[in-house]
Design a protein around this motif. Structure first.
Motif, PDB file in Angstrom:
ATOM      1  N   PHE A 133       0.855  -1.230  -0.014  1.00  0.00           N
ATOM      2  CA  PHE A 133      -0.030  -0.057   0.027  1.00  0.00           C
ATOM      3  C   PHE A 133       0.875   1.009  -0.081  1.00  0.00           C
ATOM      4  O   PHE A 133       1.985   1.237   0.350  1.00  0.00           O
ATOM      5  N   GLN A 134       0.414   2.293  -0.409  1.00  0.00           N
ATOM      6  CA  GLN A 134       0.884   3.631  -0.490  1.00  0.00           C
ATOM      7  C   GLN A 134       0.171   4.625   0.427  1.00  0.00           C
ATOM      8  O   GLN A 134      -1.091   4.102   0.611  1.00  0.00           O
ATOM      9  N   GLU A 135       0.590   5.334   1.339  1.00  0.00           N
ATOM     10  CA  GLU A 135       0.048   6.342   2.230  1.00  0.00           C
ATOM     11  C   GLU A 135      -0.431   7.512   1.421  1.00  0.00           C
ATOM     12  O   GLU A 135       0.077   8.194   0.799  1.00  0.00           O
ATOM     13  N   MET A 136      -1.914   7.883   2.024  1.00  0.00           N
ATOM     14  CA  MET A 136      -2.660   9.017   1.550  1.00  0.00           C
ATOM     15  C   MET A 136      -2.419  10.129   2.690  1.00  0.00           C
ATOM     16  O   MET A 136      -2.125   9.848   3.922  1.00  0.00           O
ATOM     17  N   GLU A 137      -2.609  11.508   2.201  1.00  0.00           N
ATOM     18  CA  GLU A 137      -2.532  12.601   3.060  1.00  0.00           C
ATOM     19  C   GLU A 137      -3.546  13.531   2.848  1.00  0.00           C
ATOM     20  O   GLU A 137      -3.770  13.708   1.397  1.00  0.00           O
ATOM     21  N   GLY A 138      -4.002  14.331   3.656  1.00  0.00           N
ATOM     22  CA  GLY A 138      -4.968  15.338   3.407  1.00  0.00           C
ATOM     23  C   GLY A 138      -5.584  16.159   4.593  1.00  0.00           C
ATOM     24  O   GLY A 138      -5.049  15.788   5.670  1.00  0.00           O
ATOM     25  N   PRO A 139      -6.209  17.103   4.399  1.00  0.00           N
ATOM     26  CA  PRO A 139      -6.709  18.001   5.408  1.00  0.00           C
ATOM     27  C   PRO A 139      -7.717  17.365   6.522  1.00  0.00           C
ATOM     28  O   PRO A 139      -8.565  16.544   6.156  1.00  0.00           O
ATOM     29  N   PHE A 195      -3.787   3.784   1.705  1.00  0.00           N
ATOM     30  CA  PHE A 195      -4.074   3.661   3.122  1.00  0.00           C
ATOM     31  C   PHE A 195      -3.833   5.251   3.650  1.00  0.00           C
ATOM     32  O   PHE A 195      -2.917   5.677   3.164  1.00  0.00           O
ATOM     33  N   SER A 196      -4.159   5.178   4.931  1.00  0.00           N
ATOM     34  CA  SER A 196      -3.945   6.461   5.939  1.00  0.00           C
ATOM     35  C   SER A 196      -4.179   5.933   7.255  1.00  0.00           C
ATOM     36  O   SER A 196      -5.040   4.908   7.557  1.00  0.00           O
ATOM     37  N   VAL A 197      -3.433   6.567   8.146  1.00  0.00           N
ATOM     38  CA  VAL A 197      -3.792   6.169   9.571  1.00  0.00           C
ATOM     39  C   VAL A 197      -3.628   7.524  10.199  1.00  0.00           C
ATOM     40  O   VAL A 197      -2.796   8.186  10.578  1.00  0.00           O
ATOM     41  N   GLU A 198      -5.021   8.247  10.372  1.00  0.00           N
ATOM     42  CA  GLU A 198      -5.169   9.603  10.721  1.00  0.00           C
ATOM     43  C   GLU A 198      -6.167   9.640  11.632  1.00  0.00           C
ATOM     44  O   GLU A 198      -7.039   8.994  12.032  1.00  0.00           O
ATOM     45  N   GLY A 221     -15.343  13.349   9.855  1.00  0.00           N
ATOM     46  CA  GLY A 221     -15.746  12.325  10.671  1.00  0.00           C
ATOM     47  C   GLY A 221     -15.099  11.024  10.411  1.00  0.00           C
ATOM     48  O   GLY A 221     -15.463  10.012  11.222  1.00  0.00           O
ATOM     49  N   HIS A 222     -14.636  10.755   9.165  1.00  0.00           N
ATOM     50  CA  HIS A 222     -13.729   9.748   8.726  1.00  0.00           C
ATOM     51  C   HIS A 222     -12.807  10.086   7.760  1.00  0.00           C
ATOM     52  O   HIS A 222     -12.740  11.088   6.675  1.00  0.00           O
ATOM     53  N   THR A 223     -11.697   9.337   7.498  1.00  0.00           N
ATOM     54  CA  THR A 223     -10.663   9.877   6.639  1.00  0.00           C
ATOM     55  C   THR A 223     -11.164   8.998   5.109  1.00  0.00           C
ATOM     56  O   THR A 223     -10.366   9.289   4.418  1.00  0.00           O
ATOM     57  N   THR A 224     -12.298   8.685   4.971  1.00  0.00           N
ATOM     58  CA  THR A 224     -12.801   8.456   3.486  1.00  0.00           C
ATOM     59  C   THR A 224     -12.763   9.580   2.687  1.00  0.00           C
ATOM     60  O   THR A 224     -12.787   9.476   1.417  1.00  0.00           O
ATOM     61  N   SER A 225     -12.984  10.750   3.600  1.00  0.00           N
ATOM     62  CA  SER A 225     -12.550  12.065   2.679  1.00  0.00           C
ATOM     63  C   SER A 225     -11.142  11.788   1.785  1.00  0.00           C
ATOM     64  O   SER A 225     -11.429  12.482   0.769  1.00  0.00           O
TER      65      SER A 225
END
Length: 502
Positions: A254-260, A361-364, A336-340
């Motif tokens: 997996f690669q990691e996602m990031e965002g606001p 993936f993300s762990v946020e 409310g979830h990192t699905t954004s």
């Protein structure tokens, strides 16, 4: 008798008739308290002094307690206002007395809850009937506040201190006080004469080089003597587990996602085919922010998502037939979830169009207006993930979970069918708690619906999930209340003592 200098100083400062504390001996000898403590224990082992221990309780005023010390207890202020208004003769409206007493905010409820308890009067039907025989100048709690402020808490009755502590006006702490007294052997040694021996407490490179170490006398170390507790900093166990989750998912390709953290409701919910009148999108469940709406959303994507909500997708699509507002979609809220993040990446908005196969993936951290309990917090960490590919199935999704949790020693995973507006089929994950044996929910998952994928321009299958990092922590370590490890009530000793699992 020859003794180290520190022991001689403590021995000469000690008394056979008056027990002295370590702090008093430190002041008399000019030595540090920890040095005096070590010397006292060494002298005790030689039978020259006796060291007794006592538990000393001290009390101090909180910020609220200091405020009431200056202004008076709320119930006393209410009583004095009632007497001035003649409430000892006939009842007076409570609103009038509150204004006259200058009470405001939570002080009003505090005054009302303590007024009758102390016998200052009766409150009935919004009117106050004051007890003319009450004496606010004899209020035990008010007197106790003054005593605590003057370091005379020892003169206050325990039940009064208990009451002040329960009201949050006083904080109590305990510490062990050591008292040192000369023994008969110690008195005899002093009378016969004690000589200070020149000793050193450490071996230095210079001593080794010069050979001086052969001629000096080393201080004996008392390994039983108390020493200051040093609490070194370390990475929080939740962060350690998050890092391990990241390493595990990267190892699975997996690669990691990031965002606001604060994002448009469009990315948080609308792209997920969540109707705008869904209860989870009200102020009861989300944290809306009073900031200008977001503007940077592709207009064509907004149109496609609105169409999916209003009309549905495909020949059999029917939509929601519920209100849809672009202004609401652009409004900012805490996610409310990192699905954004998943929506941003799947749409190509985050880093360009993606071709299958893809794994992200993300762990946020996410934020929800939940009721606090052993398994829910207002903010927590979500393990978000999705896989884009051809001909994916629920079997692939289940196999991914089994492989992921196996990396953490968790093999008893159970699945339960579930409904989500954005996935079909959907199922929840449950794991068995190692201490209680109960099944606890650890995540939610499913296959994204066409109403989610088609507006985003995705023509293949996407399986996705949201797992709770804190629930994983509970399964790994046996924690029964997540508030012990995360948040303002966390147990620092538990975090210090917990051994990290690898």
């Amino acid at each position: 008798m020859r003794l180290p200098e520190t022991q001689v100083a403590v021995l000469e400062a000690a008394s056979a008739t008056d027990a002295q504390t370590i702090d008093q001996l430190a002041e008399a000898t000019g030595l540090k308290p920890e040095t005096v403590t070590g010397a006292a224990f060494d002298l005790r082992d030689d039978g020259l002094v006796a060291v007794d221990e006592e538990l000393e309780t001290s009390a101090s005023l909180t910020e609220e307690g200091e405020e009431y010390l200056d202004d008076g207890l709320p119930e006393v202020r209410l009583y004095r206002a009632a007497i001035d208004a003649g409430a000892d003769a006939e009842p007076v409206e409570m609103g009038q007395l509150i204004g006259a007493s200058g009470l405001g905010g939570p002080q009003v409820n505090i005054a009302l809850s303590n007024f009758a308890r102390k016998g200052y009067g009766v409150i009935d039907g919004g009117a106050v009937d004051a007890n003319a025989d009450a004496d606010p100048d004899a209020d035990e709690e008010a007197a106790a506040l003054s005593a605590v402020a003057d370091d005379e808490a020892g003169d206050v009755a325990d039940d009064v201190l208990d009451q002040l502590e329960s009201r949050g006006l006083v904080e109590r702490s305990e510490r062990t006080v050591r008292l040192v007294t000369l023994t008969d052997d110690g008195v005899t040694a002093l009378m016969e004469g004690v000589e200070a021996a020149q000793t050193v407490d450490r071996l230095t490179p210079e001593m080794l080089t010069s050979g001086e170490w052969q001629d000096v006398e080393f201080t004996e170390y008392n390994v039983e003597a108390d020493a200051p507790t040093a609490q070194g900093g370390k990475t929080h166990i939740l962060r350690q587990t998050a890092d391990r989750v990241k390493d595990t998912l990267v190892g699975m390709g997996f690669q990691e996602m990031e965002g606001p953290h604060a994002d448009a409701d469009f990315w948080i919910n609308d792209c997920l085919f969540m109707p705008q009148d869904h209860p989870a999108r009200t102020h009861w469940d989300r944290f809306a922010l009073d900031v200008p709406p977001i503007q940077e959303i592709p207009a064509d994507l907004v149109d496609r998502v609105e169409s999916a909500h209003r009309e549905g997708v495909g020949e059999d699509g029917d939509g929601y037939h519920s209100p849809w507002s672009e202004d609401f979609a652009r409004a900012i809220a805490l996610r409310g979830h990192t699905t954004s993040l998943s929506m941003r990446y799947l749409s190509g908005y985050a880093q360009g169009d993606l071709e299958p196969p893809q794994r992200y993936f993300s762990v946020e951290k996410v934020y929800r207006n939940d009721t606090l309990d052993p398994t829910h917090l207002l903010e927590f960490f979500q393990i978000e993930g999705w896989v884009m590919g051809e001909d994916l199935s629920v079997r692939d999704l289940m196999g991914t979970f089994e492989e992921f949790y196996r990396q953490f020693g968790i093999t008893d995973i159970q699945f339960k069918p579930h409904y989500n507006p954005y996935t079909e089929p959907s199922f929840e994950l449950f794991g068995r708690h190692p201490e209680t044996g109960e099944l606890i929910e650890i995540g939610n998952s499913g296959m994204f619906r066409p109403e989610v994928l088609e507006p985003l321009g995705i023509e293949c299958d996407v399986m996705a999930w949201g797992l709770a990092l804190e629930r994983l922590l509970m399964l790994m370590y046996g924690f029964e209340d997540i508030r012990d490890v995360h948040g303002t009530l966390c147990d620092l000793e538990l975090l210090r003592e917990t051994e990290v699992l690898h």
